[in-house]
Scaffold this active site. Structure first.
Site, PDB file in Angstrom:
ATOM      1  N   ASP A 102      21.317  28.228 -35.276  1.00  0.00           N
ATOM      2  CA  ASP A 102      21.549  27.254 -36.337  1.00  0.00           C
ATOM      3  C   ASP A 102      23.014  27.066 -36.702  1.00  0.00           C
ATOM      4  O   ASP A 102      23.374  26.061 -37.290  1.00  0.00           O
ATOM      5  CB  ASP A 102      20.770  27.642 -37.601  1.00  0.00           C
ATOM      6  N   ALA A 161       0.811  -1.222   0.000  1.00  0.00           N
ATOM      7  CA  ALA A 161       0.000   0.000   0.000  1.00  0.00           C
ATOM      8  C   ALA A 161       0.839   1.264   0.000  1.00  0.00           C
ATOM      9  O   ALA A 161       0.368   2.321  -0.409  1.00  0.00           O
ATOM     10  CB  ALA A 161      -0.936   0.011   1.207  1.00  0.00           C
ATOM     11  N   ASP A 202      26.621  29.560 -32.855  1.00  0.00           N
ATOM     12  CA  ASP A 202      25.469  29.633 -31.956  1.00  0.00           C
ATOM     13  C   ASP A 202      25.547  28.598 -30.833  1.00  0.00           C
ATOM     14  O   ASP A 202      24.785  28.676 -29.863  1.00  0.00           O
ATOM     15  CB  ASP A 202      24.161  29.406 -32.726  1.00  0.00           C
ATOM     16  N   ASP A 207      15.721  33.965 -33.709  1.00  0.00           N
ATOM     17  CA  ASP A 207      16.241  34.719 -34.832  1.00  0.00           C
ATOM     18  C   ASP A 207      15.087  35.057 -35.773  1.00  0.00           C
ATOM     19  O   ASP A 207      13.952  34.660 -35.541  1.00  0.00           O
ATOM     20  CB  ASP A 207      17.361  33.949 -35.554  1.00  0.00           C
ATOM     21  N   ASP A 246      -2.314   2.275 -11.122  1.00  0.00           N
ATOM     22  CA  ASP A 246      -1.227   2.303 -12.104  1.00  0.00           C
ATOM     23  C   ASP A 246      -1.649   2.908 -13.440  1.00  0.00           C
ATOM     24  O   ASP A 246      -1.014   3.852 -13.927  1.00  0.00           O
ATOM     25  CB  ASP A 246      -0.640   0.901 -12.293  1.00  0.00           C
ATOM     26  N   GLU A 250       6.085   2.794  -6.139  1.00  0.00           N
ATOM     27  CA  GLU A 250       6.599   2.354  -7.428  1.00  0.00           C
ATOM     28  C   GLU A 250       5.999   3.135  -8.599  1.00  0.00           C
ATOM     29  O   GLU A 250       6.550   3.151  -9.696  1.00  0.00           O
ATOM     30  CB  GLU A 250       6.356   0.849  -7.622  1.00  0.00           C
TER      31      GLU A 250
END
Length: 857
Positions: free
Chosen positions: A593, A276, A597, A322, A691, A280
């Site tokens: 890019d 209980a 950078d 940019d 779960d 997990e």
């Protein structure tokens, strides 16, 4: 200039490369071009890992004890639940593995290859020997190869040699068996090394484990990434909960055994409490949310290279972007020509109406561009030439490119030196920023002022402005720099690059979400202001790179509060801007890019590389890759990041809340001397609800209304903040009180223990479902929650109610659960108690919403 444009410095009209069929045959024979690495988990590995889980081992231990007691039916039902638990975990883990596999396919590096005479970008893993590859600045070399052509090519081979200085490459005779990395003037290139300058074409000599890096570093693929702060916090939390749960379980078993002398039941009670309280679900939920979140974001054309970035998106406060290709479409066309103060608008003319005085300007704009261009600006120049200068003496397909002078941070201009088929000497064509080309031409004050005036006028229309110049040179003893040529200015070209659809709406959404959008560009300030105005970015103050360089760090941070547009910014200044935003306490998203950078992408909390025009170096430095280079996709990712962030905390709050009544009903009966209420079979039934709800149901929960109309989450807020813990404990305590109430009522029935257990269990199951509804949103009431679609939740509720009904109605099942048949009155009392817990928790949420409402006291 983007990566593929740099690669086009070398024309390959005569190279056909392998055919697709030849490449496919070799790929089957040689295998994929990748190093040995840990494979994705198959079904057997998932099953093995599942059996090792403490929860399943506790379940199997309880089954063994029931077998020892001779209770075969109880043991078999526990075994059936264990199989069902394993099946559920396998389904969840398989779904996660499929998402991971899809993300691996998306994130696989690409290579520019020539096949069937055409250039194409392919997955690096599909490269084979004798493939022809094209490499350029910023690329990772995808395989070992021998250079056929090279232009100013330098490669960083420190990965293999440890030497940080780049080495020059040249074409020549290749002796593959004797060649080794390191040393200048080698024709060999090596997989994994980095192109830092120039371009080249090479024939692949080795792939995969046969490469140099494959021979000396097969273990590289087995390296694991460092644990993220989010996972560290989660592991600490799990350890605390597990230690508390196991300690309480051992203590409960000892107390029960000492008080009652029934040590078998004491062990079962301890196992029940351990089941209980074991947390997990926490690591399972975190893993599934981040991986599935990354997959959802990928569907919006944003690839998450690091899972922590998915969760961090919800806290972003500044988005640095940019202009070209991100805010705009990167589909340029020449809109205006200017020469000696005279303007010509392209859109106003017919196909054959280009005045003669502008012919030479267009001619040299083409000569200053690649012969086979990929860059949108250079494509625009070639298109303009084909439109107006076809079949004239101004196009020179037979000229030979003899030399090029590249763009540099100190001089924003580039030149190309051409040799005509007839005649002597060389012709030089230059293009670049107007002020840089004007400097090359050494203009006097009056002419310079005229150029500045024309440039500002074009830029104010939102046009990107380039200047073009010409020069001649008598011999091939080339000077060191472009300034040594006697350039003559030919004029200006204004290029239009329309804004991407949806950008103004995306910027407006960011503003409403408390996210500052800052545009950083190398363009002219007037161009930057015009595009920013169109996009809806604040333009009250436009800071230039020159002004930025004059500010100290403290003054720069102060300026950031009222500055959103930065123009004529050099790549190294992007890093300073990012560091300034970070120093102010902002959570920074930064796009980039180029090779230069990479530092700013690393310095930002969330670096975003361009997928289409970005370099490999930028992608490696970034946390996210914008697959379509579109600003609106990035804003969608931030929106999804906020949804993921919300749902993750909803799931954690639910997990905490739902364990309170289960642990309480396992522990309190022992402390008060009552019969044991819950056994392993009851806890497993409840866990089979918890779960899938905590992982699948909450992960699929739609976004909250107004998700982009509230400030970003505080990045310093812990995973379990005080509000989340207190809310979870209060909600769980309410359900626990409801279950205890019906237990007390049921214990006085003639059937006592079994009626009480059945009533309390009904209340726990329905209260569990009520906690799901309560935690779906803390911002809306129960009615609106019920109307929000969630097919996974609907399935869980239906299956749960059917299973509960069978457990209560089927004699064999309620015997296994140790239930007595419930009268309608008892059933109404149990259901009523569960509903009461839902109402109380909803009232609690309403009070919290009222307290948090703006203007409330």
């Amino acid at each position: 200039m983007n990566r593929l444009a740099e690669a086009d410095a070398i024309a390959v009209p005569t190279i056909r490369g392998l055919s697709a069929d030849e490449a496919a045959v070799r790929l089957r024979h040689e295998g994929p071009n990748e190093l040995p690495q840990e494979q994705s988990r198959g079904l057997s590995r998932i099953l093995f890992d599942t059996v090792r889980e403490p929860m399943l081992q506790l379940l199997l231990a309880a089954g063994v004890i029931y077998l020892f007691l001779g209770d075969l039916a109880e043991a078999l039902i526990l075994l059936a639940f264990a199989i069902l638990n394993v099946a559920l975990v396998v389904v969840q883990e398989s779904r996660t593995e499929k998402a991971l596999a899809a993300l691996r396919d998306l994130s696989s590096p690409r290579a520019l290859v020539v096949r069937d005479g055409k250039r194409q970008s392919i997955d690096v893993r599909a490269l084979v020997s004798d493939d022809v590859i094209v490499i350029s600045e910023g690329d990772r070399v995808p395989a070992d190869g021998a250079l056929a052509e090279a232009v100013n090519l330098e490669v960083d081979e420190s990965l293999l040699t440890g030497e940080s200085v780049p080495v020059r490459k040249t074409t020549g005779q290749v002796t593959s068996d004797e060649a080794r990395p390191g040393g200048d003037e080698s024709p060999n290139i090596w997989s994994g090394t980095l192109v830092v300058r120039g371009t080249g074409i090479a024939r692949v000599t080795a792939t995969g484990p046969r490469t140099e890096i494959g021979r000396i570093g097969k273990s590289l693929g087995m390296l694991e990434s460092a644990t993220t702060p989010l996972h560290v916090q989660m592991q600490r939390l799990v350890r605390i909960f597990a230690a508390a749960g196991i300690g309480a379980s051992i203590l409960l078993a000892l107390v029960y055994g000492w008080l009652h002398g029934q040590w078998i039941k004491a062990i079962l009670a301890g196992i029940t409490l351990a089941m209980a309280t074991l947390p997990e679900e926490f690591p399972l939920v975190l893993t599934i949310f981040l991986i599935m979140g990354a997959w959802r974001i990928a569907k919006s054309n944003v690839l998450a290279r690091r899972s922590a970035a998915v969760e961090a998106l919800g806290a972003a406060t500044v988005l640095c972007t940019d202009k070209t290709g991100t805010l705009t479409q990167n589909r340029m066309s020449v809109a205006k020509l200017v020469r000696d103060g005279e303007q010509f608008a392209i859109s106003d003319a017919s196909v054959s109406a280009l005045p003669e005085r502008f012919h030479r300007l267009v001619e040299f704009a083409i000569l200053a561009s690649r012969p086979d261009p990929f860059d949108p600006m250079e494509k625009a120049f070639h298109d303009l030439g084909q439109r107006y200068l076809a079949r004239t003496e101004h196009l020179h397909a037979d000229w030979v490119l003899a030399r090029e002078y590249a763009l540099s941070p100190d001089l924003l201009a580039m030149s190309q030196v051409w040799k005509a088929r007839t005649g002597e000497g060389y012709i030089i064509a230059a293009k670049g920023a107007a002020e840089a080309v004007a400097d090359l031409c050494h203009l006097d004050g009056g002419r310079l002022a005229e150029i500045r005036r024309d440039t500002t006028a074009l830029a104010a229309e939102g046009l990107r402005v380039l200047a073009v110049a010409e020069a001649s040179f008598p011999n091939s003893t080339w000077p060191e720099g472009q300034h040594d040529f006697d350039f003559i200015l030919l004029g200006l070209l204004g290029l239009a690059d329309p804004l991407r659809p949806g950008v103004p709406e995306a910027v407006k959404a960011c503003s409403a979400a408390g996210i500052k959008v800052a545009m950083i560009t190398g363009d002219h300030p007037a161009t930057a202001r015009a595009i920013a105005d169109q996009a809806g970015i604040e333009t009250a103050d436009v800071m230039t790179g020159q002004r930025l360089a004059e500010l100290d760090d403290a003054n720069l941070r102060n300026c950031l509060d009222h500055t959103s547009v930065f123009a004529r910014i050099m790549p190294e200044q992007k890093l300073r801007l990012v560091q300034a935003f970070v120093a102010k306490g902002d959570v920074v998203v930064m796009t980039g890019d180029g090779v230069n950078d990479a530092p700013s992408l690393k310095a930002a909390h969330i670096g975003v590389a361009m997928g289409e025009r970005g370099t490999d170096v930028a992608r490696e430095a970034a946390s996210l890759v914008l697959l379509d280079d579109d600003f609106t996709s990035l804003v969608k990712a931030i929106r999804l990041g906020r949804r993921i962030d919300d749902n993750l905390r909803k799931a954690f709050g639910y997990i905490l809340a739902v364990h309170v009544p289960i642990a309480g009903m396992s522990l309190l009966p022992v402390l008060f001397g009552w019969p044991l209420l819950l056994g392993p079979i009851h806890v497993v039934f409840l866990e089979l609800i918890i779960d899938p709800v905590s992982s699948i149901v909450f992960e699929a929960e739609p976004e909250e209304e107004g998700v982009m109309a509230r400030p970003p989450r505080d990045p310093q807020a812990p995973l379990f903040d005080r509000y989340l813990v207190m809310r979870g404990l209060i909600q769980g305590t309410v359900v626990l009180a409801a279950a205890l109430a019906v237990f007390v009522i049921g214990i006085h029935d003639v059937h006592g223990e079994q009626v009480a257990r059945a009533m309390a269990f009904v209340t726990l199951v329905l209260g569990n479902l009520g906690l799901v509804m309560t935690n779906r949103s803390s911002r809306t009431g129960i009615v609106r929650k019920l109307l929000r679609p969630n097919s996974a939740l609907t399935l869980v509720v239906v299956v749960t109610l059917v299973a509960l009904g069978l457990a209560l109605a089927v004699p064999r099942l309620h015997d296994l659960f140790q239930f007595a048949p419930l009268s309608p009155v008892h059933l109404v009392e149990a259901v009523g108690a569960a509903l009461a817990s839902v109402v109380i928790n909803e009232l609690f949420n309403a009070v919290i919403r009222w307290i948090q409402r703006p203007g409330s006291r």
